[in-house]
Design a protein around this motif. Structure first.
Motif, PDB file in Angstrom:
ATOM      1  N   ASP A 137       0.671  -1.049  -0.016  1.00 12.97           N
ATOM      2  CA  ASP A 137       0.304   0.039   0.096  1.00 12.97           C
ATOM      3  C   ASP A 137       0.905   1.029   0.220  1.00 12.97           C
ATOM      4  O   ASP A 137       2.061   1.195   0.293  1.00 12.97           O
ATOM      5  CB  ASP A 137      -0.871  -0.063   1.174  1.00 12.97           C
ATOM      6  N   THR A 143       1.199   5.558   1.289  1.00 12.30           N
ATOM      7  CA  THR A 143       0.903   6.745   1.906  1.00 12.30           C
ATOM      8  C   THR A 143       1.801   7.900   1.938  1.00 12.30           C
ATOM      9  O   THR A 143       2.695   7.691   1.088  1.00 12.30           O
ATOM     10  CB  THR A 143       1.134   6.197   3.581  1.00 12.30           C
ATOM     11  N   TRP A 202      -2.692  13.234   5.229  1.00 14.19           N
ATOM     12  CA  TRP A 202      -2.639  12.459   3.911  1.00 14.19           C
ATOM     13  C   TRP A 202      -4.185  12.467   3.460  1.00 14.19           C
ATOM     14  O   TRP A 202      -4.606  12.256   2.397  1.00 14.19           O
ATOM     15  CB  TRP A 202      -1.891  11.254   3.940  1.00 14.19           C
ATOM     16  N   GLU A 203      -5.024  12.167   4.453  1.00  6.65           N
ATOM     17  CA  GLU A 203      -6.349  11.943   4.219  1.00  6.65           C
ATOM     18  C   GLU A 203      -6.976  13.170   3.730  1.00  6.65           C
ATOM     19  O   GLU A 203      -8.008  12.980   2.821  1.00  6.65           O
ATOM     20  CB  GLU A 203      -7.203  11.143   5.605  1.00  6.65           C
ATOM     21  N   LYS A 210       5.443  10.798  -0.796  1.00  6.86           N
ATOM     22  CA  LYS A 210       4.574   9.577  -1.148  1.00  6.86           C
ATOM     23  C   LYS A 210       5.771   8.395  -1.107  1.00  6.86           C
ATOM     24  O   LYS A 210       6.323   8.104  -1.896  1.00  6.86           O
ATOM     25  CB  LYS A 210       3.709   9.623  -2.368  1.00  6.86           C
ATOM     26  N   GLU A 245      -2.053  -0.778   6.892  1.00  6.82           N
ATOM     27  CA  GLU A 245      -2.590   0.353   7.660  1.00  6.82           C
ATOM     28  C   GLU A 245      -2.167   0.348   8.987  1.00  6.82           C
ATOM     29  O   GLU A 245      -1.797   1.468   9.476  1.00  6.82           O
ATOM     30  CB  GLU A 245      -4.165   0.234   7.808  1.00  6.82           C
ATOM     31  N   PHE A 305       1.498   2.090   8.745  1.00  7.78           N
ATOM     32  CA  PHE A 305       1.431   3.220   8.601  1.00  7.78           C
ATOM     33  C   PHE A 305       1.058   4.067   9.953  1.00  7.78           C
ATOM     34  O   PHE A 305       1.562   5.211  10.177  1.00  7.78           O
ATOM     35  CB  PHE A 305       0.550   3.507   7.251  1.00  7.78           C
TER      36      PHE A 305
END
Length: 263
Positions: free
Chosen positions: A69, A71, A81-82, A96, A207, A210
């Motif tokens: 993945d 982030t 980031w969200e 990134k 997830e 991160f």
């Protein structure tokens, strides 16, 4: 550099910290804050950190289930980031990174810092798979979201002896175009979706990694030069792997090459 990222200190505060721990660190002289700043631009330091990253994975060669993945690490405390992904802020600057994380121990097995935060993630998987194959004994399962969905990536995972689990998109077709692994993956999803999703759910380890990485290093990336900022990312990943190794040593009785095996 590793002490700075572990303690999450600015350059000037780090100088005092190094004076305090100089005996434990084996420092023969006091290191100034400008020397630490210049270290991020030293190619020898980059080589040492990358070699150190390889060393952190010597004790987990038996890892066989992986997830991939991406982030973004922010350069400002005002951004996250969200918010960037949902389009609230379009002028933020992020580093990134694409990471491959092992499921059993949670260590980052391979990573790549992309040249731009707008760069696609899918092409980065080919070199990362090569690194994973070199650092681990085998690959049994490899998971990723729809950003990595491609026939080429499925074929690469199958070539390593693994089973690909990339989440399909709405317009995904069963046409293999010569890639049997692609068709096998989609037919498996059709025939037993629940079992397929249970295997795909191993992707959650990314997830978790991160989240742990960002909670461990709350401060944004401090370097302003792009090359130095990428080395800062490498140092943070090394610190994260060290913490995970320490955790696995006590919870899973993991023996690492840096520790002598008990007689």
């Amino acid at each position: 550099v590793l002490v700075q990222q572990y303690m999450d200190l600015a350059n000037r505060r780090l100088e005092g910290c190094l004076r305090l721990f100089s005996e434990k660190l084996g420092l023969l002289r006091c290191v100034g804050y400008k020397e630490v700043e210049r270290a991020y631009g030293d190619p020898d330091v980059a080589v040492i950190l990358l070699a150190f990253f390889d060393l952190t994975l010597q004790g987990v060669r038996d890892e066989s289930v992986f997830a991939v993945d991406s982030t973004g690490l922010s350069t400002s405390i005002k951004d996250n980031w969200e918010s960037f992904l949902v389009g609230k802020r379009r002028y933020s600057v992020f580093e990134k990174i694409v990471c491959v994380v092992g499921h059993r121990y949670g260590l980052v097995s391979a990573f790549k810092a992309l040249d731009s935060m707008h760069e696609g993630e899918c092409p980065a998987l080919r070199p990362l798979l090569g690194e994973v194959a070199a650092r681990h004994d085998r690959v049994d399962l490899f998971c990723g979201d729809s950003a990595y969905l491609s026939r080429e990536n499925c074929a690469l995972v199958e070539a390593l002896g693994g089973v690909p689990r990339f989440y399909p998109k709405k317009n995904t077709s069963l046409r293999s175009f010569g890639c049997k692994a692609w068709q096998d993956m989609l037919l498996s999803f059709i025939h037993d979706s629940q079992a397929w999703l249970e295997e795909y759910h191993h992707r959650y380890v990314c997830e978790s990694a991160f989240s742990a990485l960002k909670r461990r290093c709350l401060a944004p990336l401090r370097r302003r030069t792009e090359s130095r900022r990428k080395l800062e990312v490498v140092a943070r990943i090394c610190v994260y792997n060290l913490i995970r190794l320490s955790y696995a040593r006590w919870t899973k009785n993991l023996q690492t090459p840096t520790k002598p095996k008990p007689k």
